[in-house]
Enzyme design. Structure first.
Site, PDB file in Angstrom:
ATOM      1  N   LYS A 159       0.819  -1.216   0.000  1.00 58.60           N
ATOM      2  CA  LYS A 159       0.000   0.000   0.000  1.00 58.60           C
ATOM      3  C   LYS A 159       0.851   1.264   0.000  1.00 58.60           C
ATOM      4  CE  LYS A 159      -0.854  -0.380   5.016  1.00 58.60           C
ATOM      5  NZ  LYS A 159       0.034  -1.563   5.211  1.00 58.60           N
ATOM      6  N   THR A 178       4.077   9.669  10.178  1.00 56.02           N
ATOM      7  CA  THR A 178       3.404   9.747  11.478  1.00 56.02           C
ATOM      8  C   THR A 178       3.973   8.771  12.491  1.00 56.02           C
ATOM      9  OG1 THR A 178       1.764   8.098  10.825  1.00 56.02           O
ATOM     10  CG2 THR A 178       1.258  10.405  10.341  1.00 56.02           C
ATOM     11  N   HIS A 195      11.986   3.195   3.461  1.00 59.41           N
ATOM     12  CA  HIS A 195      10.963   4.105   2.933  1.00 59.41           C
ATOM     13  C   HIS A 195      11.607   5.403   2.443  1.00 59.41           C
ATOM     14  CE1 HIS A 195       6.786   2.618   3.856  1.00 59.41           C
ATOM     15  NE2 HIS A 195       7.524   1.683   4.399  1.00 59.41           N
TER      16      HIS A 195
END
Length: 316
Positions: A159, A178, A195
């Site tokens: 995702k 977050t 990431h």
């Protein structure tokens, strides 16, 4: 002057001769020939050109020119399957003219089907054309992104990669992280590092749990990754794992209101929590209930919602 794409595939064509992969086996032989650009019948070499007053960038696999070199371009021919963010870099530098033709070349089995190719290119404001296409100016209008996109999925479902793909060719993006930085947790730190390395270098990053405030003041598209770690952080901030949860619900209300009023395009990633077993602890059930309800409320306010399973997109 006539610009003709006599071929649009990678060096071995598409499908690649003798390749047994799923992408190649679904296409007839000679579906696309190796990339070649003809200008008035003559082959064009890769690089930056001005031909008959048309500014053209043909860079199937070479380095991009420096900021402002030769641009803004009326025709941009790029290999977008490997690094779509190159188009975002050009746009950020003001090197893609309004109404420019942005066409993908070097097409091969890095994409599983022509349907998936078309989906990605539409997200990036580019297109694929059949071999032999004569390019005309100006190009088709760029299709804007949905204002609000919610991507749901299980752990390691792809995702986040899908969310990054959707905004890869944008000139300005703020990645809103977050979750924790990973200090003291080597495994989590490695995930965070992966990431960061995967994201386009020209993106900005904001590490915050003030999602409502970040959305309200945004001036560029946002990628929020993700809502599950945000709910965890909000539980921590308010001591809600064992205590009252009204502050958590108020924070969710604020986020939903900001999502409804967002001034920019926003893509958010969230965990789908409704497909597993019932959590064994009261705190686990509370987390599932809050995140599940938040997903439901944001989905109701979104133009586009999809479930990502094993890297495949299932629009909802």
């Amino acid at each position: 002057m006539k610009i003709v794409l006599s071929g649009t595939a990678g060096p071995r064509g598409r499908p690649e001769p003798g390749c047994p992969c799923a992408s190649c086996l679904t296409l007839p032989g000679g579906h696309r020939r190796p990339t070649e650009v003809l200008v008035d019948g003559r082959p064009l070499s890769p690089g930056s050109h001005v031909v008959g007053g048309v500014r053209l960038l043909f860079e199937p696999d070479a380095a991009l020119p420096g900021d402002g070199a030769g641009g803004p371009y009326d025709v941009v021919l790029l290999d977008l399957l490997g690094r779509p963010e190159r188009l975002g870099e050009l746009r950020r530098a003001g090197m893609v003219a309004a109404g420019a033709q942005v066409v993908a070349v070097g097409l091969d089995h890095r994409v599983r089907s022509d349907e998936e190719l078309g989906r990605r290119l539409e997200l990036w404001g580019a297109r694929a054309v059949p071999d032999g296409t004569v390019l005309e100016l100006p190009g088709p209008a760029r299709v804007p992104h949905p204002r609000r996109t919610l991507l749901l999925g299980g752990s390691r479902s792809g995702k986040s990669a899908e969310a990054e793909l959707r905004l890869a060719a944008e000139p300005h993006v703020t990645y809103v992280a977050t979750g924790p930085s990973g200090t003291g947790d080597g495994e989590w730190a490695a995930r965070v590092r992966a990431h960061r390395e995967r994201r386009p270098a020209h993106w900005d990053t904001a590490e915050t749990t003030d999602l409502a405030g970040t959305i309200a003041t945004a001036t560029t598209p946002l990628l929020v990754d993700g809502l599950g770690t945000w709910v965890t952080a909000v539980f921590d901030e308010h001591g809600a794992w064992e205590g009252p949860r009204e502050p958590v619900w108020r924070r969710c209300d604020e986020l939903v209101e900001a999502w409804r009023r967002t001034p920019v395009a926003i893509v958010a990633v969230s965990d789908e929590v409704g497909l597993g077993v019932v959590p064994a602890t009261a705190s686990g059930r509370a987390f599932r209930d809050v995140l599940g309800k938040l997903n439901e409320r944001l989905a109701a306010e979104s133009e586009y919602v999809a479930l990502v399973v094993a890297g495949r997109l299932l629009p909802l």
